[in-house]
Design a protein around this motif. Structure first.
Motif, PDB file in Angstrom:
ATOM      1  N   ARG A  37      -9.935 -25.042   1.588  1.00 49.07           N
ATOM      2  CA  ARG A  37     -10.483 -25.514   0.308  1.00 49.07           C
ATOM      3  C   ARG A  37      -9.845 -24.689  -0.812  1.00 49.07           C
ATOM      4  N   PRO A  38      -8.837 -25.219  -1.476  1.00 45.53           N
ATOM      5  CA  PRO A  38      -8.082 -24.442  -2.472  1.00 45.53           C
ATOM      6  C   PRO A  38      -8.948 -23.840  -3.567  1.00 45.53           C
ATOM      7  N   GLU A  39     -10.044 -24.510  -3.905  1.00 44.97           N
ATOM      8  CA  GLU A  39     -10.882 -24.000  -4.995  1.00 44.97           C
ATOM      9  C   GLU A  39     -11.503 -22.644  -4.664  1.00 44.97           C
ATOM     10  N   THR A  40     -11.653 -22.329  -3.377  1.00 43.52           N
ATOM     11  CA  THR A  40     -12.235 -21.033  -2.997  1.00 43.52           C
ATOM     12  C   THR A  40     -11.217 -19.902  -3.106  1.00 43.52           C
ATOM     13  N   LEU A  41      -9.949 -20.233  -3.331  1.00 40.61           N
ATOM     14  CA  LEU A  41      -8.890 -19.230  -3.419  1.00 40.61           C
ATOM     15  C   LEU A  41      -8.518 -18.880  -4.850  1.00 40.61           C
ATOM     16  N   ASN A  42      -9.147 -19.510  -5.792  1.00 41.99           N
ATOM     17  CA  ASN A  42      -8.773 -19.310  -7.186  1.00 41.99           C
ATOM     18  C   ASN A  42      -8.833 -17.834  -7.582  1.00 41.99           C
ATOM     19  N   GLY A  43      -7.685 -17.277  -7.965  1.00 45.49           N
ATOM     20  CA  GLY A  43      -7.621 -15.900  -8.442  1.00 45.49           C
ATOM     21  C   GLY A  43      -7.513 -14.831  -7.376  1.00 45.49           C
ATOM     22  N   VAL A  44      -7.497 -15.192  -6.082  1.00 48.28           N
ATOM     23  CA  VAL A  44      -7.530 -14.154  -5.045  1.00 48.28           C
ATOM     24  C   VAL A  44      -6.249 -13.329  -5.008  1.00 48.28           C
ATOM     25  N   CYS A  45      -5.153 -13.874  -5.516  1.00 50.30           N
ATOM     26  CA  CYS A  45      -3.880 -13.144  -5.497  1.00 50.30           C
ATOM     27  C   CYS A  45      -3.580 -12.422  -6.796  1.00 50.30           C
ATOM     28  N   ASP A  46      -4.446 -12.553  -7.779  1.00 51.62           N
ATOM     29  CA  ASP A  46      -4.207 -11.906  -9.065  1.00 51.62           C
ATOM     30  C   ASP A  46      -4.098 -10.394  -8.896  1.00 51.62           C
ATOM     31  N   GLY A  47      -3.051  -9.816  -9.459  1.00 50.97           N
ATOM     32  CA  GLY A  47      -2.870  -8.371  -9.405  1.00 50.97           C
ATOM     33  C   GLY A  47      -2.260  -7.851  -8.125  1.00 50.97           C
ATOM     34  N   MET A  48      -1.919  -8.734  -7.188  1.00 41.21           N
ATOM     35  CA  MET A  48      -1.361  -8.301  -5.904  1.00 41.21           C
ATOM     36  C   MET A  48       0.169  -8.205  -5.977  1.00 41.21           C
ATOM     37  N   ASP A  49       0.706  -7.185  -5.327  1.00 41.25           N
ATOM     38  CA  ASP A  49       2.157  -7.034  -5.218  1.00 41.25           C
ATOM     39  C   ASP A  49       2.688  -7.755  -3.981  1.00 41.25           C
ATOM     40  N   LEU A  50       1.948  -7.647  -2.879  1.00 41.32           N
ATOM     41  CA  LEU A  50       2.340  -8.274  -1.619  1.00 41.32           C
ATOM     42  C   LEU A  50       1.187  -9.097  -1.062  1.00 41.32           C
ATOM     43  N   VAL A  51       1.538 -10.177  -0.371  1.00 39.01           N
ATOM     44  CA  VAL A  51       0.569 -10.958   0.391  1.00 39.01           C
ATOM     45  C   VAL A  51       1.112 -11.111   1.800  1.00 39.01           C
ATOM     46  N   ILE A  52       0.276 -10.826   2.789  1.00 37.19           N
ATOM     47  CA  ILE A  52       0.647 -11.064   4.188  1.00 37.19           C
ATOM     48  C   ILE A  52      -0.406 -11.969   4.804  1.00 37.19           C
ATOM     49  N   SER A  53       0.035 -13.095   5.325  1.00 40.38           N
ATOM     50  CA  SER A  53      -0.898 -14.041   5.922  1.00 40.38           C
ATOM     51  C   SER A  53      -0.869 -13.961   7.449  1.00 40.38           C
ATOM     52  N   CYS A  54      -2.034 -13.688   8.012  1.00 37.00           N
ATOM     53  CA  CYS A  54      -2.255 -13.760   9.464  1.00 37.00           C
ATOM     54  C   CYS A  54      -3.192 -14.922   9.772  1.00 37.00           C
ATOM     55  N   ILE A  55      -3.258 -15.886   8.866  1.00 36.72           N
ATOM     56  CA  ILE A  55      -4.181 -17.001   8.995  1.00 36.72           C
ATOM     57  C   ILE A  55      -3.735 -17.933  10.113  1.00 36.72           C
ATOM     58  N   GLY A  56      -4.680 -18.336  10.929  1.00 41.14           N
ATOM     59  CA  GLY A  56      -4.379 -19.292  11.986  1.00 41.14           C
ATOM     60  C   GLY A  56      -5.582 -19.476  12.884  1.00 41.14           C
ATOM     61  N   ILE A  57      -5.627 -20.599  13.563  1.00 40.12           N
ATOM     62  CA  ILE A  57      -6.714 -20.872  14.496  1.00 40.12           C
ATOM     63  C   ILE A  57      -6.437 -20.160  15.809  1.00 40.12           C
ATOM     64  N   THR A  58      -7.417 -19.402  16.282  1.00 39.84           N
ATOM     65  CA  THR A  58      -7.278 -18.712  17.564  1.00 39.84           C
ATOM     66  C   THR A  58      -8.339 -19.138  18.567  1.00 39.84           C
ATOM     67  N   ARG A  59      -9.310 -19.941  18.132  1.00 39.33           N
ATOM     68  CA  ARG A  59     -10.417 -20.335  19.012  1.00 39.33           C
ATOM     69  C   ARG A  59     -10.218 -21.761  19.508  1.00 39.33           C
TER      70      ARG A  59
END
Length: 280
Positions: A53-75
């Protein structure tokens, strides 16, 4: 440095701790608050969100230098699909990172993702995101890792009961890695490189038979390895597909990973046999 880590599974937690130990400030994303248990730190900010849901991500990266995604389904029993989370969820996070002007975006994929993307739903979703990331306006790094020791440990617990199963001959090999080694490589390379695909495995190529033998040796049991023909697995999966897409997807991943040679670059230094001893 300000670092955002998306996903708090075993890899995400190791990355969070490494960056905090370096003195960096970390913002961690997870779907549920309880996923942050045991991660309290003065320089750690935690945010719950739903990446589908993109709306829940609004602003989460503000002020960040790096982003690392470990997002994925494991179950296996996940209600969302790999395309929903591993592709669209990561795209949503990437767009937010681009909007915030993040310097670099890191992503973790399984080794062999480019070879299995046409037949395995998980690998298809991961590879599609890799292709999207490589076209991003942000700098990027893609890490492709061999299987995790922690996953092999769970599989290996069946050795204490007398039998272990392999798909096919058990002679196909890959380069499994301790997540701690993987996390250390990722943190190091995020500071050094840009726009590259980095292969990360442990110190040893291992066949599935060799992994089973290591588990039997650890438990002090006589090896009994039962081989399941690939054709039989494919037949069962074709019957299962209409009833459980998540189990079908996991089964396709297991068949692919078990019946192809998928080596990785040897970057880690911890051996699987030593990991077994440390874990008990």
């Amino acid at each position: 440095m300000n670092v955002l880590i998306a996903g708090t599974g075993i890899l995400g937690q190791n990355l969070i701790r490494l960056y905090l130990d370096r003195g960096d400030r970390v913002r961690a994303l997870a779907r549920l608050q309880e996923e942050f248990n045991g991660l309290d730190h003065l320089h750690l900010e935690t945010i719950t969100c739903d990446v589908t849901r993109p709306e829940t991500l609004n602003g989460v990266c503000d002020g960040m230098d790096l982003v690392i995604s470990c997002i994925g389904i494991t179950r296996i029993k996940a209600k969302t699909s790999h395309m929903d989370v591993d592709f669209h969820g990561n795209v949503n996070l990437l767009r937010e990172a681009e909007k915030a002007g993040v310097q670099k975006f890191g992503f973790i994929s399984p080794e062999g993702v480019d070879r299995g993307c046409k037949e395995v739903p998980l690998l298809e979703a991961k590879y599609r995101f890799e292709e999207t990331l490589r076209k991003s306006s942000a700098s990027w790094l893609i890490f492709r890792a061999g299987g995790f020791f922690s996953d092999l440990l769970e599989m290996g617990k069946t050795a204490q009961y007398g039998s272990m199963f392999v798909i096919g001959s058990g002679q196909n090999y890959f380069t499994p890695v301790d997540v701690r080694d993987l996390a250390e490589v990722m943190v190091s390379e995020m500071n050094k490189q840009s726009n590259n695909i980095i292969s990360v495995g442990g110190p040893d190529d291992m066949s599935w038979n060799k992994i089973c033998q290591a588990c039997f040796e650890f438990y002090g049991r006589k090896p009994r390895i039962i081989s399941i023909p690939k054709w039989l697995c494919e037949c069962v999966l074709s019957l299962l597909k209409p009833f459980s897409k998540s189990q079908y997807s996991m089964g396709k991943l297991m068949v692919f990973m078990s019946t192809a040679d998928i080596p990785s670059e040897k970057r880690g230094h911890r051996h699987f046999a030593d990991y077994l001893k440390e874990s008990f």
